[in-house]
Structures are given as C-alpha cells and as structure tokens.
Design a protein around this motif. Structure first.
Motif, PDB file in Angstrom:
ATOM      1  N   MET A 136      -9.171  20.356 -29.265  1.00 35.37           N
ATOM      2  CA  MET A 136     -10.209  19.923 -28.325  1.00 35.37           C
ATOM      3  C   MET A 136     -10.842  21.150 -27.645  1.00 35.37           C
ATOM      4  N   THR A 137     -12.152  21.214 -27.650  1.00 37.93           N
ATOM      5  CA  THR A 137     -12.773  22.346 -26.950  1.00 37.93           C
ATOM      6  C   THR A 137     -12.913  22.005 -25.466  1.00 37.93           C
ATOM      7  N   ASP A 138     -12.939  23.047 -24.655  1.00 37.39           N
ATOM      8  CA  ASP A 138     -13.111  22.842 -23.219  1.00 37.39           C
ATOM      9  C   ASP A 138     -14.555  22.454 -22.914  1.00 37.39           C
ATOM     10  N   ALA A 139     -14.746  21.812 -21.778  1.00 37.73           N
ATOM     11  CA  ALA A 139     -16.094  21.367 -21.389  1.00 37.73           C
ATOM     12  C   ALA A 139     -17.085  22.537 -21.381  1.00 37.73           C
ATOM     13  N   LEU A 140     -16.631  23.702 -20.914  1.00 38.21           N
ATOM     14  CA  LEU A 140     -17.552  24.843 -20.782  1.00 38.21           C
ATOM     15  C   LEU A 140     -17.213  25.967 -21.765  1.00 38.21           C
ATOM     16  N   SER A 141     -16.539  25.616 -22.860  1.00 35.22           N
ATOM     17  CA  SER A 141     -16.186  26.701 -23.784  1.00 35.22           C
ATOM     18  C   SER A 141     -17.474  27.297 -24.356  1.00 35.22           C
ATOM     19  N   GLY A 142     -17.464  28.612 -24.498  1.00 32.61           N
ATOM     20  CA  GLY A 142     -18.654  29.306 -24.980  1.00 32.61           C
ATOM     21  C   GLY A 142     -19.560  29.794 -23.863  1.00 32.61           C
ATOM     22  N   VAL A 143     -19.341  29.296 -22.637  1.00 33.42           N
ATOM     23  CA  VAL A 143     -20.166  29.768 -21.511  1.00 33.42           C
ATOM     24  C   VAL A 143     -19.522  31.041 -20.954  1.00 33.42           C
ATOM     25  N   ARG A 144     -20.300  32.101 -20.904  1.00 34.46           N
ATOM     26  CA  ARG A 144     -19.764  33.377 -20.412  1.00 34.46           C
ATOM     27  C   ARG A 144     -20.370  33.727 -19.052  1.00 34.46           C
ATOM     28  N   VAL A 145     -19.492  34.010 -18.125  1.00 31.68           N
ATOM     29  CA  VAL A 145     -19.917  34.245 -16.740  1.00 31.68           C
ATOM     30  C   VAL A 145     -19.440  35.621 -16.288  1.00 31.68           C
ATOM     31  N   LEU A 146     -20.337  36.390 -15.680  1.00 34.15           N
ATOM     32  CA  LEU A 146     -19.927  37.617 -14.996  1.00 34.15           C
ATOM     33  C   LEU A 146     -19.887  37.315 -13.508  1.00 34.15           C
ATOM     34  N   ASP A 147     -18.729  37.453 -12.920  1.00 35.11           N
ATOM     35  CA  ASP A 147     -18.572  37.205 -11.482  1.00 35.11           C
ATOM     36  C   ASP A 147     -18.549  38.561 -10.789  1.00 35.11           C
ATOM     37  N   ALA A 148     -19.730  38.980 -10.327  1.00 33.27           N
ATOM     38  CA  ALA A 148     -19.829  40.280  -9.654  1.00 33.27           C
ATOM     39  C   ALA A 148     -19.833  40.105  -8.144  1.00 33.27           C
ATOM     40  N   ALA A 149     -19.377  38.954  -7.681  1.00 31.84           N
ATOM     41  CA  ALA A 149     -19.439  38.642  -6.247  1.00 31.84           C
ATOM     42  C   ALA A 149     -18.119  38.990  -5.550  1.00 31.84           C
TER      43      ALA A 149
END
Ligand SMILES: CC(C)(COP(=O)(O)OP(=O)(O)OC[C@H]1O[C@@H](n2cnc3c(N)ncnc32)[C@H](O)[C@@H]1OP(=O)(O)O)[C@@H](O)C(=O)NCCC(=O)NCCSC(=O)C(=O)O
Length: 395
Positions: free
Chosen positions: A1-14
């Motif tokens: 099963m893939t995750d709901a947001l699999s493939g979404v890449r986020v940079l958290d620079a905060a």
C-alpha cells in the motif's frame, strides 16, 4: 500500500513551531520531508524539556524527517539548496519577508529552477503591509487577533495560552494551504506562493467576533470559564479534589443536567429555554450544578453524567491522557523507537485514514544525521563534506 502523500517531497527550511509542524503533518502521511537546518540547529532542539541533553519537543516535531544542516547565507549553501529545490514539490520557510530574496532564493529565482514548486511562507504578519518586516511569534498573534482580550476572568488581565496555540493553528492551516496548492499544481503544472500570516488563522477560529461587531457593535467581554452562549458551562471541583468540565450547548443536554442534579424546576423557567438566556443566570445554575458535583468523587460524577446522557469530561493532565481507555482505543498515543532515547511516547498522527493511514517511523533525528545521505544524492562526496564543514556550511 502506498502512503497518501508518497512521492511528495518537502523541504522544511523553517524554525521553531508553525512552519515545521506543518511539515510534520505532511511527513506523517508519507511525504519525504528533509529538514534544512542552520549548522547550529533549529532553536527548537534546545527549547523546553530535555532528557540527557536531548530536546524532547524536537523528538515530536522532527518525527519522520531527515535532518540536513545547510547554511543558506553562504554561496555553497544556496547552490545546494537550489539543487534540492529542483527535486522538491514544496518548500516551507518562516524567514522574515526579504530574507530568502537576500540569499537569492526568492520565489522568482526558485520557480525558474522548478515551475511546479509550492513555496509556503509562514510569517508573523504576512508578506505585505506595514508590520510585515517585524519578527513574529504566536504570542503576538494571540494578542492581536482578539484572542487574549476575550480570554481570562472578567476582573483579571487579558490572558495568553500556556502553549503555542496560534502557531499550532497556523501549522494546521499551512498544511491545508500546501495541499490546496498541490491540488492546483497537479491540475495545471504550476506552483505558487502560500502567504500564511500567523495573525490570521487564529482569527478565523475565534468565530463570530468580527461579524458581531460589524452588525451589532458588540464586543465579547471576558467571562472566565463561562460562555456567552450557554449555562451551566464551567469547571467544577469534585469531592476528591478532581475537576470536571460541563457544557450545555444543546437544550436537551441542559435539561438532562438539571434533572440529574435534582433541580428540574429550573427547566420550567421561561429564561431556561435558550442558551443565551441561561447564560445570564449562570450564577444560579453554577451553584446548583457545582454543589451537586462537590458532594461526589470525580469518577462518580462522570459515570452519573454518562448514565443521564449529559455531557461531561474530567479535566485531565498528560498523565491521565496516557491511561484513558478512549484514547487507548483510538491509538492516540504512539510509541516510537529512537536511537538516542529508546522508545518514546508522543501524540499519534492527527486522524485515521481507512485505506492509507499515516504512521510514525522515527522520532526527530540528531542534528545533521542525514546530511551526507541527502547531499550525496547531488554528488557531494566525503572530501566535499569536509570542505563544506570547514567553511561552516554544514556541521
Ligand atoms: C523567528 C523570527 C522571529 C527570527 O527572526 P530573525 O532572527 O530576525 O531571522 P530572519 O527571519 O530575518 O532570518 C534570518 C536568520 O535565520 C536564521 N536561520 C535559520 N535557519 C537558517 C539556515 N538554514 N541558514 C541560514 N540562516 C538560518 C539565521 O539565524 C538567520 O540570521 P542571520 O544569520 O543573521 O542572517 C523570524 O524568522 C520570524 O518572524 N519568522 C516568522 C514567524 C515565525 O515563524 N515565528 C516563530 C514561530 S514560534 C513562536 O511563535 C514562539 O516561539 O512563540
């Protein structure tokens, strides 16, 4: 099963809470979140309680993230950041307006590298306007939104919450904004800027304050634990020294409460028929309910309300939350393995999805734990890492 947001890449620079918590919420559902940190570390690592020198808040806020150090004030840091942006869907940042631009990393630059990029900019006051350059904290939003003015005892000072309420609301809103912008990006291929001012989302949650002032010229006064909209509504001390809270927003519940506490005569009063009128008689109602509760232990009160189908909740501490059977049944508290601390308990993902549930795989990693791994994707080898370390670009 893939995750709901699999493939979404986020940079958290905060840094600190509002921006990073938004990234945590995305990571919980399978987005790959790379935390970009100043080589000195996000101040949140040393904020609040520590165990053996390890920040406990960070363990929660940094969960499911990869930790990379990168000094964005340096040309080398900026070049590597651009490479990371090329492969990312989302950047979350909380620098004051103009800071990214000063580093040559404003949206106009970044969208040349990645036209689909969603840039979420979390600030105290927004990207425009006379206060936009001011440093911002959730506390200032709790003050300026009108929250503090209506919170507290009538004869006491305006009151601030003892936790990051406005930051948390801003984080939830940022996660929602990012998902909205990603939905638009998926339809058009084009990214956009999210301008999230911490002073705004809390204002939305304050409900009808603005429209009431607009239409009636009325301002809500401080009422302590009482409500303008219903009574009895308060906290009440039990015989064994515990506390409970009750609310009677529905008329049916208000009537059940008065029958339960042996005061059905109140129900026949003409003023009892609406919550707002009941609220004007809060003294009498609180006296009736409070004296009944004061003669019973907390568990007995909760059981009696449950049997009467009236609404009550015990006033819990974190310790109570961790042993309550309802939270247990929901799986509200997760146990997460951690190399530094061993198993740690924390709040689980925010909601349950039936087919693609979220999960917590790891707690907040040590500073720079994934710098070599992530920068390695861009051809940065051991010798390059040493040179970058030497220049203070990474740690
Ligand atoms: C948090 C701030 C008040 C901090 O203000 P400043 O210290 O003046 O920082 P600026 O925004 O101007 O950003 C420049 C600074 O970012 C720091 N910084 C952080 N990460 C990096 C990386 N990776 N690289 C380089 N520099 C970095 C560094 O110290 C920079 O200072 P130089 O090295 O000098 O260039 C502000 O960023 C802000 O208002 N942010 C938006 C609102 C917000 O998110 N507030 C915190 C929520 S928590 C909260 O409300 C609460 O705690 O309560």
């Amino acid at each position: 099963m893939t995750d709901a947001l699999s493939g979404v890449r986020v940079l958290d620079a905060a840094t600190l809470f509002a921006g990073p918590l938004a990234a945590t919420l995305l990571a919980d559902f399978g987005a790959e979140v790379v935390k970009i940190e100043h080589p000195k570390g996000d101040p949140v690592r040393s904020h609040g309680a520590q165990r053996d020198g390890v920040g406990l808040w960070w363990k929660m806020l940094g969960r499911n993230k990869r930790a990379v150090t990168l000094y964005l004030g340096s040309p080398e840091g900026q070049e590597l950041f651009r490479k990371l942006v090329a492969d990312s869907d989302v950047v979350i940042e909380n620098f004051r307006p103009g800071t990214l631009e000063r580093w040559g990393l404003g949206y106009d630059e970044l969208k040349k590298i990645n036209p689909g990029l969603v840039l979420a900019r979390v600030t105290g006051f927004g990207q425009t306007g006379p206060y936009s350059r001011r440093p911002g904290f959730g506390t200032l939003a709790e003050a300026m939104s009108g929250f503090a003015a209506i919170t507290g005892e009538p004869d006491g000072p305006p009151t601030l919450p003892p936790f990051g309420l406005a930051d948390g609301i801003a984080a939830l809103t940022t996660a929602y904004a990012v998902m909205t912008a990603l939905r638009a990006r998926d339809a058009t291929g084009e990214g956009q800027v999210v301008d999230l001012a911490i002073i705004e989302p809390i204002l939305t949650l304050l409900g009808p304050q603005i429209i009431t002032y607009d239409q009636l010229g009325e301002l809500q006064a401080r009422t302590g634990n009482r409500s303008h909209n219903n009574a009895p509504r308060n906290t009440y001390r039990t015989r064994d020294g515990g506390w409970v809270a009750i609310s009677t927003s529905a008329q049916s519940i208000a009537e059940r409460v008065m029958r339960l506490v042996g005061r059905p005569e109140f129900i026949d009063e003409p003023w009892f028929a609406t919550g707002a009128e009941r609220a004007k008689h809060a003294d009498e109602l609180d006296e009736a309910v409070g004296s009944w509760i004061a003669e019973r232990d907390r568990d007995e009160v909760v059981r009696a309300f449950e049997e009467a189908e009236a609404a009550v909740a015990p006033i819990y501490t974190a310790a109570d939350v961790m042993t309550d059977p309802q939270f247990d049944a929901l799986g509200t508290i997760a146990t997460v393995p951690d190399d530094e601390l061993g198993p740690v308990k924390m709040q689980n993902v925010l909601f349950r999805l039936s087919r693609t549930p979220g999960r917590i795989e790891s707690a907040g990693p040590p500073l720079g734990a994934h710098t070599a791994e992530i920068l390695g994707r861009y051809g940065v080898g051991e010798a390059d890492l040493d040179a970058l370390r030497e220049k203070g670009v990474i740690r």
